[in-house]
Write a protein that holds these residues in place. Structure first.
Motif, PDB file in Angstrom:
ATOM      1  N   GLN A  12       0.826  -1.203   0.000  1.00  0.00           N
ATOM      2  CA  GLN A  12       0.000   0.000   0.000  1.00  0.00           C
ATOM      3  C   GLN A  12       0.862   1.255   0.000  1.00  0.00           C
ATOM      4  O   GLN A  12       0.577   2.219  -0.700  1.00  0.00           O
ATOM      5  CB  GLN A  12      -0.938  -0.009   1.216  1.00  0.00           C
ATOM      6  CG  GLN A  12      -1.844   1.189   1.312  1.00  0.00           C
ATOM      7  CD  GLN A  12      -2.842   1.252   0.178  1.00  0.00           C
ATOM      8  OE1 GLN A  12      -3.115   0.269  -0.480  1.00  0.00           O
ATOM      9  NE2 GLN A  12      -3.380   2.435  -0.063  1.00  0.00           N
ATOM     10  N   ARG A  13       1.951   1.251   0.763  1.00  0.00           N
ATOM     11  CA  ARG A  13       2.859   2.399   0.804  1.00  0.00           C
ATOM     12  C   ARG A  13       3.536   2.603  -0.549  1.00  0.00           C
ATOM     13  O   ARG A  13       3.729   3.735  -0.984  1.00  0.00           O
ATOM     14  CB  ARG A  13       3.913   2.209   1.894  1.00  0.00           C
ATOM     15  CG  ARG A  13       3.376   2.383   3.288  1.00  0.00           C
ATOM     16  CD  ARG A  13       4.466   2.037   4.301  1.00  0.00           C
ATOM     17  NE  ARG A  13       4.052   2.360   5.630  1.00  0.00           N
ATOM     18  CZ  ARG A  13       4.448   3.446   6.293  1.00  0.00           C
ATOM     19  NH1 ARG A  13       5.265   4.292   5.732  1.00  0.00           N
ATOM     20  NH2 ARG A  13       4.031   3.668   7.507  1.00  0.00           N
ATOM     21  N   ILE A  14       3.914   1.519  -1.198  1.00  0.00           N
ATOM     22  CA  ILE A  14       4.553   1.626  -2.511  1.00  0.00           C
ATOM     23  C   ILE A  14       3.571   2.228  -3.514  1.00  0.00           C
ATOM     24  O   ILE A  14       3.927   3.115  -4.302  1.00  0.00           O
ATOM     25  CB  ILE A  14       5.071   0.255  -2.982  1.00  0.00           C
ATOM     26  CG1 ILE A  14       6.261  -0.183  -2.113  1.00  0.00           C
ATOM     27  CG2 ILE A  14       5.468   0.289  -4.455  1.00  0.00           C
ATOM     28  CD1 ILE A  14       6.718  -1.597  -2.360  1.00  0.00           C
ATOM     29  N   LYS A  15       2.330   1.767  -3.474  1.00  0.00           N
ATOM     30  CA  LYS A  15       1.311   2.284  -4.394  1.00  0.00           C
ATOM     31  C   LYS A  15       1.088   3.785  -4.173  1.00  0.00           C
ATOM     32  O   LYS A  15       1.033   4.558  -5.127  1.00  0.00           O
ATOM     33  CB  LYS A  15       0.005   1.516  -4.193  1.00  0.00           C
ATOM     34  CG  LYS A  15      -1.083   1.885  -5.154  1.00  0.00           C
ATOM     35  CD  LYS A  15      -2.311   1.024  -4.933  1.00  0.00           C
ATOM     36  CE  LYS A  15      -3.414   1.437  -5.881  1.00  0.00           C
ATOM     37  NZ  LYS A  15      -4.614   0.637  -5.690  1.00  0.00           N
ATOM     38  N   ARG A  16       0.991   4.204  -2.917  1.00  0.00           N
ATOM     39  CA  ARG A  16       0.813   5.627  -2.619  1.00  0.00           C
ATOM     40  C   ARG A  16       2.032   6.440  -3.039  1.00  0.00           C
ATOM     41  O   ARG A  16       1.911   7.545  -3.578  1.00  0.00           O
ATOM     42  CB  ARG A  16       0.562   5.833  -1.123  1.00  0.00           C
ATOM     43  CG  ARG A  16      -0.863   5.636  -0.711  1.00  0.00           C
ATOM     44  CD  ARG A  16      -1.096   6.168   0.700  1.00  0.00           C
ATOM     45  NE  ARG A  16      -0.009   5.925   1.612  1.00  0.00           N
ATOM     46  CZ  ARG A  16      -0.073   5.180   2.702  1.00  0.00           C
ATOM     47  NH1 ARG A  16      -1.209   4.593   3.032  1.00  0.00           N
ATOM     48  NH2 ARG A  16       0.966   5.017   3.473  1.00  0.00           N
ATOM     49  N   THR A  21       4.486  10.385  -6.522  1.00  0.00           N
ATOM     50  CA  THR A  21       5.610  10.763  -7.371  1.00  0.00           C
ATOM     51  C   THR A  21       5.140  11.055  -8.791  1.00  0.00           C
ATOM     52  O   THR A  21       5.570  12.033  -9.411  1.00  0.00           O
ATOM     53  CB  THR A  21       6.672   9.648  -7.380  1.00  0.00           C
ATOM     54  OG1 THR A  21       7.087   9.392  -6.042  1.00  0.00           O
ATOM     55  CG2 THR A  21       7.881  10.039  -8.210  1.00  0.00           C
ATOM     56  N   GLY A  22       4.254  10.221  -9.320  1.00  0.00           N
ATOM     57  CA  GLY A  22       3.737  10.439 -10.669  1.00  0.00           C
ATOM     58  C   GLY A  22       2.965  11.738 -10.790  1.00  0.00           C
ATOM     59  O   GLY A  22       3.171  12.509 -11.731  1.00  0.00           O
ATOM     60  N   LEU A  23       2.083  11.995  -9.822  1.00  0.00           N
ATOM     61  CA  LEU A  23       1.317  13.244  -9.857  1.00  0.00           C
ATOM     62  C   LEU A  23       2.231  14.460  -9.690  1.00  0.00           C
ATOM     63  O   LEU A  23       2.059  15.480 -10.366  1.00  0.00           O
ATOM     64  CB  LEU A  23       0.245  13.235  -8.767  1.00  0.00           C
ATOM     65  CG  LEU A  23      -0.923  12.269  -8.992  1.00  0.00           C
ATOM     66  CD1 LEU A  23      -1.830  12.234  -7.767  1.00  0.00           C
ATOM     67  CD2 LEU A  23      -1.703  12.654 -10.225  1.00  0.00           C
ATOM     68  N   GLY A  24       3.195  14.362  -8.802  1.00  0.00           N
ATOM     69  CA  GLY A  24       4.138  15.459  -8.606  1.00  0.00           C
ATOM     70  C   GLY A  24       4.974  15.719  -9.845  1.00  0.00           C
ATOM     71  O   GLY A  24       5.237  16.876 -10.198  1.00  0.00           O
ATOM     72  N   ASN A  25       5.372  14.659 -10.551  1.00  0.00           N
ATOM     73  CA  ASN A  25       6.154  14.836 -11.770  1.00  0.00           C
ATOM     74  C   ASN A  25       5.301  15.400 -12.903  1.00  0.00           C
ATOM     75  O   ASN A  25       5.801  16.175 -13.723  1.00  0.00           O
ATOM     76  CB  ASN A  25       6.804  13.522 -12.182  1.00  0.00           C
ATOM     77  CG  ASN A  25       8.043  13.230 -11.380  1.00  0.00           C
ATOM     78  OD1 ASN A  25       8.876  14.106 -11.194  1.00  0.00           O
ATOM     79  ND2 ASN A  25       8.161  12.018 -10.894  1.00  0.00           N
ATOM     80  N   VAL A  37      11.209  12.843  -6.378  1.00  0.00           N
ATOM     81  CA  VAL A  37      11.657  11.467  -6.583  1.00  0.00           C
ATOM     82  C   VAL A  37      11.281  10.672  -5.348  1.00  0.00           C
ATOM     83  O   VAL A  37      11.232  11.199  -4.247  1.00  0.00           O
ATOM     84  CB  VAL A  37      13.178  11.386  -6.847  1.00  0.00           C
ATOM     85  CG1 VAL A  37      13.544  12.003  -8.176  1.00  0.00           C
ATOM     86  CG2 VAL A  37      13.955  12.047  -5.739  1.00  0.00           C
ATOM     87  N   ASN A  38      11.004   9.400  -5.526  1.00  0.00           N
ATOM     88  CA  ASN A  38      10.563   8.597  -4.384  1.00  0.00           C
ATOM     89  C   ASN A  38      11.710   7.883  -3.686  1.00  0.00           C
ATOM     90  O   ASN A  38      11.478   7.041  -2.847  1.00  0.00           O
ATOM     91  CB  ASN A  38       9.494   7.600  -4.812  1.00  0.00           C
ATOM     92  CG  ASN A  38       9.941   6.740  -5.962  1.00  0.00           C
ATOM     93  OD1 ASN A  38      11.051   6.860  -6.434  1.00  0.00           O
ATOM     94  ND2 ASN A  38       9.076   5.873  -6.420  1.00  0.00           N
ATOM     95  N   PHE A  39      12.938   8.203  -4.026  1.00  0.00           N
ATOM     96  CA  PHE A  39      14.077   7.615  -3.325  1.00  0.00           C
ATOM     97  C   PHE A  39      14.884   8.664  -2.592  1.00  0.00           C
ATOM     98  O   PHE A  39      16.047   8.476  -2.299  1.00  0.00           O
ATOM     99  CB  PHE A  39      14.978   6.842  -4.289  1.00  0.00           C
ATOM    100  CG  PHE A  39      15.466   7.647  -5.460  1.00  0.00           C
ATOM    101  CD1 PHE A  39      16.589   8.435  -5.359  1.00  0.00           C
ATOM    102  CD2 PHE A  39      14.780   7.605  -6.658  1.00  0.00           C
ATOM    103  CE1 PHE A  39      17.029   9.182  -6.426  1.00  0.00           C
ATOM    104  CE2 PHE A  39      15.224   8.344  -7.734  1.00  0.00           C
ATOM    105  CZ  PHE A  39      16.348   9.131  -7.621  1.00  0.00           C
TER     106      PHE A  39
END
Length: 169
Positions: A12-16, A21-25, A37-39
């Motif tokens: 669930q955390r990975i999906k969020r 990240t996608g919406l922010g990009n 970036v998510n890392f």
């Protein structure tokens, strides 16, 4: 990061995280700037500081945003010697490698970041020494060049120094 924190709801955390990240990009692409970036919170930082809270980033980000409008502060940050910046980056990269080693091994020998740094810092020091420009290695006195210009020797000396002097029990 999920392995470091032993999270239970990891899918669930990975999906969020990927969604955010996608919406922010997408939003940053609309404005023509670099997106999130998510890392950005690496396991090495979490292991070395002992803090995994995302909420500590909010006051830090706000403070940096406020400091960005001060030419005096920007000038001060610009005057920090490159040796200091390089030392901080070396420690950060060593903590990232150390955290990776802690996660990769199944034994208890690397149970703390200090034990992992005894391996990670010499590895980085050996790599840096191996890729020194010829101008730097030619500046080393000829008698010491086989020792100080060899990445393997420098890594070995660094691990011996850290194990027997820095972290001696």
């Amino acid at each position: 990061v999920g392995e470091v924190l032993n999270l239970k709801d990891q899918p669930q955390r990975i999906k969020r995280g990927v969604s955010f990240t996608g919406l922010g990009n997408m939003l940053s692409g609309f404005f023509g700037v670099i997106g999130p970036v998510n890392f950005s919170i690496g396991p090495g930082i979490i292991v070395s500081t002992g803090n995994a809270s995302r909420f500590t980033l909010l006051p830090a980000g706000l403070g940096l945003l406020l400091l960005a409008f001060s030419p005096l502060v920007i000038g001060f940050f610009g005057s920090i010697p490159s040796v200091i910046v390089g030392s901080v980056m070396l420690y950060l990269m060593s903590s990232q490698i150390g955290a990776g080693l802690m996660l990769a091994q199944q034994h208890n020998s690397l149970n703390t970041i200090d034990n992992a740094l005894v391996l990670a810092l010499p590895v980085l020091l050996g790599i840096i020494t191996a890729f020194l420009p010829p101008e730097v290695t030619s500046a080393i006195p000829p008698l010491l060049r086989p020792l100080l210009g060899n990445g393997f020797v420098m890594g070995l000396l660094a691990v011996l120094f850290m194990e027997h002097i820095v972290y001696a029990d």
